[in-house]
Enzyme design. Structure first.
Site, PDB file in Angstrom:
ATOM      1  N   GLU A 135       0.844  -1.199   0.000  1.00 48.60           N
ATOM      2  CA  GLU A 135       0.000   0.000   0.000  1.00 48.60           C
ATOM      3  C   GLU A 135       0.884   1.256   0.000  1.00 48.60           C
ATOM      4  O   GLU A 135       1.861   1.335   0.756  1.00 48.60           O
ATOM      5  CB  GLU A 135      -0.864  -0.050   1.268  1.00 48.60           C
ATOM      6  CG  GLU A 135      -2.325   0.176   1.064  1.00 48.60           C
ATOM      7  CD  GLU A 135      -3.028  -0.804   0.129  1.00 48.60           C
ATOM      8  OE1 GLU A 135      -3.041  -0.546  -1.100  1.00 48.60           O
ATOM      9  OE2 GLU A 135      -3.575  -1.792   0.614  1.00 48.60           O
ATOM     10  N   ASP A 190       2.999   2.153  -4.890  1.00 54.62           N
ATOM     11  CA  ASP A 190       2.967   2.262  -6.366  1.00 54.62           C
ATOM     12  C   ASP A 190       3.554   3.589  -6.845  1.00 54.62           C
ATOM     13  O   ASP A 190       4.367   3.620  -7.763  1.00 54.62           O
ATOM     14  CB  ASP A 190       1.558   2.012  -6.940  1.00 54.62           C
ATOM     15  CG  ASP A 190       0.464   2.944  -6.449  1.00 54.62           C
ATOM     16  OD1 ASP A 190       0.691   3.699  -5.472  1.00 54.62           O
ATOM     17  OD2 ASP A 190      -0.639   2.929  -7.056  1.00 54.62           O
ATOM     18  N   SER A 218     -25.449   6.532 -16.122  1.00 63.68           N
ATOM     19  CA  SER A 218     -25.062   5.533 -15.129  1.00 63.68           C
ATOM     20  C   SER A 218     -26.313   4.921 -14.519  1.00 63.68           C
ATOM     21  O   SER A 218     -27.242   5.635 -14.151  1.00 63.68           O
ATOM     22  CB  SER A 218     -24.227   6.196 -14.020  1.00 63.68           C
ATOM     23  OG  SER A 218     -24.170   5.344 -12.894  1.00 63.68           O
ATOM     24  N   GLY A 241     -16.321   4.502  -2.685  1.00 64.73           N
ATOM     25  CA  GLY A 241     -15.788   5.051  -1.433  1.00 64.73           C
ATOM     26  C   GLY A 241     -15.406   3.998  -0.412  1.00 64.73           C
ATOM     27  O   GLY A 241     -15.173   4.298   0.744  1.00 64.73           O
ATOM     28  N   GLY A 268     -12.712   2.023  -0.764  1.00 64.65           N
ATOM     29  CA  GLY A 268     -11.290   1.694  -0.888  1.00 64.65           C
ATOM     30  C   GLY A 268     -11.075   0.455  -1.739  1.00 64.65           C
ATOM     31  O   GLY A 268     -10.053  -0.214  -1.635  1.00 64.65           O
ATOM     32  N   LEU A 269     -12.041   0.129  -2.589  1.00 64.71           N
ATOM     33  CA  LEU A 269     -11.963  -1.092  -3.397  1.00 64.71           C
ATOM     34  C   LEU A 269     -11.771  -0.779  -4.877  1.00 64.71           C
ATOM     35  O   LEU A 269     -11.975  -1.615  -5.739  1.00 64.71           O
ATOM     36  CB  LEU A 269     -13.231  -1.945  -3.172  1.00 64.71           C
ATOM     37  CG  LEU A 269     -13.450  -2.340  -1.704  1.00 64.71           C
ATOM     38  CD1 LEU A 269     -14.754  -3.111  -1.534  1.00 64.71           C
ATOM     39  CD2 LEU A 269     -12.275  -3.174  -1.175  1.00 64.71           C
ATOM     40  N   SER A 300     -13.365   3.444  -8.858  1.00 64.75           N
ATOM     41  CA  SER A 300     -13.104   4.398  -9.936  1.00 64.75           C
ATOM     42  C   SER A 300     -12.244   3.765 -11.029  1.00 64.75           C
ATOM     43  O   SER A 300     -12.461   4.004 -12.217  1.00 64.75           O
ATOM     44  CB  SER A 300     -12.471   5.680  -9.401  1.00 64.75           C
ATOM     45  OG  SER A 300     -11.380   5.374  -8.591  1.00 64.75           O
ATOM     46  N   ASP A 320      -4.482   0.422  -8.983  1.00 63.46           N
ATOM     47  CA  ASP A 320      -5.873  -0.004  -9.184  1.00 63.46           C
ATOM     48  C   ASP A 320      -6.139  -0.346 -10.646  1.00 63.46           C
ATOM     49  O   ASP A 320      -6.802  -1.332 -10.967  1.00 63.46           O
ATOM     50  CB  ASP A 320      -6.834   1.117  -8.741  1.00 63.46           C
ATOM     51  CG  ASP A 320      -6.555   1.573  -7.325  1.00 63.46           C
ATOM     52  OD1 ASP A 320      -5.850   0.854  -6.603  1.00 63.46           O
ATOM     53  OD2 ASP A 320      -7.050   2.653  -6.948  1.00 63.46           O
ATOM     54  N   TYR A 354      -4.390  11.925   0.753  1.00 61.74           N
ATOM     55  CA  TYR A 354      -3.627  11.085  -0.179  1.00 61.74           C
ATOM     56  C   TYR A 354      -2.530  11.919  -0.852  1.00 61.74           C
ATOM     57  O   TYR A 354      -1.365  11.505  -0.915  1.00 61.74           O
ATOM     58  CB  TYR A 354      -4.581  10.489  -1.218  1.00 61.74           C
ATOM     59  CG  TYR A 354      -3.923   9.514  -2.158  1.00 61.74           C
ATOM     60  CD1 TYR A 354      -3.914   8.152  -1.883  1.00 61.74           C
ATOM     61  CD2 TYR A 354      -3.304   9.955  -3.326  1.00 61.74           C
ATOM     62  CE1 TYR A 354      -3.298   7.254  -2.745  1.00 61.74           C
ATOM     63  CE2 TYR A 354      -2.693   9.070  -4.192  1.00 61.74           C
ATOM     64  CZ  TYR A 354      -2.698   7.722  -3.902  1.00 61.74           C
ATOM     65  OH  TYR A 354      -2.076   6.836  -4.757  1.00 61.74           O
TER      66      TYR A 354
HETATM   67  C1  GLA Z   1      -5.340   4.226  -3.910  1.00 64.50           C
HETATM   68  C2  GLA Z   1      -4.638   4.654  -5.194  1.00 64.50           C
HETATM   69  C3  GLA Z   1      -3.537   3.658  -5.579  1.00 64.50           C
HETATM   70  C4  GLA Z   1      -2.617   3.357  -4.406  1.00 64.50           C
HETATM   71  C5  GLA Z   1      -3.426   3.032  -3.156  1.00 64.50           C
HETATM   72  C6  GLA Z   1      -2.575   2.861  -1.936  1.00 64.50           C
HETATM   73  O1  GLA Z   1      -6.059   3.056  -4.120  1.00 64.50           O
HETATM   74  O2  GLA Z   1      -5.572   4.701  -6.238  1.00 64.50           O
HETATM   75  O3  GLA Z   1      -2.822   4.157  -6.673  1.00 64.50           O
HETATM   76  O4  GLA Z   1      -1.723   4.394  -4.183  1.00 64.50           O
HETATM   77  O5  GLA Z   1      -4.399   4.042  -2.877  1.00 64.50           O
HETATM   78  O6  GLA Z   1      -1.810   1.744  -2.063  1.00 64.50           O
END
Ligand code: GLA
Length: 366
Positions: free
Chosen positions: A15, A18, A49, A106, A108-109, A112, A156, A217
């Site tokens: 995490e 990247d 949508s 929203g 964290g999966l 987008s 992602d 972020y």
């Molecule tokens: C989000 C971002 C990714 C990555 C993660 C953390 O999902 O889209 O690019 O940085 O956070 O690992």
């Protein structure tokens, strides 16, 4: 009309590595976003949508860039991809797109990326056949970074387009994104067959909304850049000995860097152990170490995520950690097959006891 599909992801480990040119190890979720599309001849991009009935958006193809400010956030991900194809010289005569997403937003999966990658595949097949997957990932990420305003890395999008069933994707971001690299440089499919091992990976959405376009972020990204600059290296990926971090004066930056350095090592350790045929249960403690590092060094966890991790471990999970960018979102827990319901119940009860307003939403990967 044809339909293209891309999944959400969870990251086993890796995490915030990247965008530091490091390593990640995601798996695809069984939840996908669908994009149904066809070319039209009216020089207009029309998007709708299923999740936003009554909110269709139509923009003249030649005005996509200027339209950004006046279209709703969800449509920016879609039109950002359309615009990026044009920017790169692919003619788009007109397009009609409908999206239908089952990846929770929203959480964290990577909903987008599921969206941008489903649309990017449609655009490739309709307007730019033969475009390689590296460029597709770059287009989807650029749309998200520049049009939707979320300064993400490529974890992602890579997961959405490269993960295969029964495997985790080991991606060496520096090798994969190097100028002139081939489409599979830096990618390795690592065996991760939960069913054979009698395991399930539980995804517990805390209901606390996570947002990559929020300031946290971007601040973490900037801190990593500062730490690398102070050490005189191109990226934190280049630091492998923890002793080098002593040269960073600011204790906060030093902790941020320590997370990245130890997290890259965790990715490689887990990948090596899975490749060597180890029982996946053995990675549990490393997942927990990853969570501790995100909580204490990178400071992107929340009390709710910490509670869910603790409750899952107390209920018998082999390992658990928050996933994704943090500041809310989801937790994964590695559990024996058949234990998911009990672990999820324990996590929900812990949150309720802590006065957390939302129920835990559960997805099981088996
Ligand atoms: C989000 C971002 C990714 C990555 C993660 C953390 O999902 O889209 O690019 O940085 O956070 O690992």
């Amino acid at each position: 009309m044809s339909t293209w599909v891309a999944p959400g992801r969870v990251n086993i480990i890796g995490e915030h590595t990247d965008y530091n040119d490091g390593f990640v190890l995601p798996v695809a979720l069984p939840l996908v976003t669908r994009c149904t599309a066809r070319l039209t001849a009216d020089a207009t991009a029309r998007v709708a949508s299923r999740q936003r009935p009554g909110e269709p958006v139509a923009v003249a193809i030649g005005e996509l860039a200027e339209a950004r400010e006046r279209i709703p956030g969800w449509a920016r991900y879609v039109l950002g991809v359309v615009g990026e194809f044009r920017t790169r010289g692919h003619a788009v005569p007109g397009i009609e797109i409908e999206v239908d997403g089952a990846v929770p937003i929203g959480a964290g999966l990577a909903s987008s990326a599921a969206l941008t990658c489903a649309v990017a595949q449609a655009m490739r097949d309709l307007c730019a056949p033969g475009l390689g997957v590296r460029e597709l990932i770059d287009i989807a990420a650029t749309a998200e970074n520049e049009y939707a305003g979320a300064p993400t890395g490529i974890l992602d999008q890579s997961a959405a387009l490269l993960c295969t069933p029964g495997h985790a994707l080991l991606l060496d971001v520096r090798r994969f994104t190097a100028v002139g690299a081939a489409d599979n440089d830096g990618c390795q499919q690592i065996p991760f067959d939960l069913a054979t091992s009698g395991l399930e990976l539980l995804v517990l959405d805390t209901g606390e909304p996570h947002e990559n376009a929020g300031g946290g972020y971007a601040r973490r990204r900037a801190e990593c850049v500062s730490a690398a600059r102070e050490l005189g290296v191109p990226a934190l990926r280049d630091v492998t000995a923890l002793g080098e971090l002593g040269r960073i004066a600011d204790p906060v930056l030093r902790r941020r860097a320590r997370h990245v350095v130890t997290e890259n090592a965790r990715v490689l350790t887990i990948a090596e152990s899975l490749c060597g045929g180890a029982d996946p249960r053995e990675i549990g403690p490393i997942l927990v170490a990853g969570h501790t590092s995100l909580r204490d060094d990178f400071e992107v966890s929340t009390p709710a995520s910490d509670d869910v991790v603790d409750a899952a471990l107390a209920a018998g999970a082999y390992g658990a950690r928050m996933v994704g960018g943090g500041f809310g979102g989801s937790v994964i827990a590695l559990v024996d097959r058949g234990r998911s319901a009990a672990v999820a119940l324990a996590a929900g009860q812990r949150l309720a006891a802590a006065g957390h307003p939302n129920p835990v939403t559960v997805t099981v990967i088996s």
